[in-house]
Scaffold this active site. Sequence first.
Site, short mmCIF file in Angstrom:
data_model
loop_
_atom_site.label_atom_id
_atom_site.label_comp_id
_atom_site.label_asym_id
_atom_site.label_seq_id
_atom_site.Cartn_x
_atom_site.Cartn_y
_atom_site.Cartn_z
CB VAL A 7 -10.31 86.61 37.55
CG1 VAL A 7 -11.18 87.34 37.88
CG2 VAL A 7 -10.03 86.26 39.77
CB ALA A 118 -2.16 91.77 37.98
CG ASP A 119 -3.26 88.98 32.74
OD1 ASP A 119 -2.58 90.21 33.52
OD2 ASP A 119 -3.51 89.25 32.47
NE ARG A 120 0.06 93.25 28.82
CZ ARG A 120 0.94 93.89 28.39
NH1 ARG A 120 0.54 95.91 28.72
NH2 ARG A 120 2.36 94.70 27.37
CB THR A 142 -10.42 88.55 26.18
OG1 THR A 142 -11.09 87.94 27.63
CG2 THR A 142 -11.29 89.50 26.16
#
Length: 264
Positions: A7, A118-120, A142
């Site tokens: 997300v 968390a995506d990193r 983004t």
Amino acid sequence: MLLTIDVGNTQSVLGLYDLDSDSGEGAAVGLVDHWRLSTDAERTSDEYSVLIRSLLNTSGVDLERDLTGTAICSGVPRILAVLREMVGRYLPFDPIVIEPGIKTGIPILYDNPKEVGADRIANAIGAFDLYGGPTIVVDFGTGNNFDVISEFGEFLGGAIAPGIEISLDALFGRAAALRAVELVEPRSVIGKSTVESIQSGTVYGFAAMIDGMVDRFADEMGEINVVATGGLAHLIAPVARTIENVEPFLTLHGLRIVHQRNTR
């Protein structure tokens, strides 16, 4: 089947993995299908269940019958709460969420590890699994994230710059005479029209920023791998000198690994 959900602030990516399959290459090994959606914090858990069920049906997969796990990373806390609620209501297992306390297998050397998105973390896990280290992940989202992984698989830190689309939104919002353009590589770096000038500044300008940042990282670390991911990686990677590999599903691959490490 494992459902992975990344997300982001602008878009969300879902990936369906067959954990028994070794077809595909790189981060796409075992990837049965994938979908990219606009991120909408107004959707309810029931709306997400209907949407995800419909997407899975396009691949002949039933939400309740065929899924054996879910793994989630989210930069939007409100949506994370909704997804937890959805999984809790419709599925017989808890989601694996990248958050403090979860087994990631990667030391985070940030001053405050809780600050790392968390995506990193998922990107770093996926990149180190595929390419080892030292490696830089350039994530076009983004924001443009630069995540640096050491030769020992440690998350060292990185840099965050404004993303391509939000930079253009700011430009068009402040400059009344400029309008939105199609994001493609122009005929030449010297634009012959306003449209091509914007395209040149965007494509070659961001490529130059990527190359400049990678060169600075290399000055500190020596020889490094560079892998790009994110929705606009395909636009910049061909004209960026330093990007060696493009993995559109890198975040999902990291989520799959985290799921494995927490369900063994």
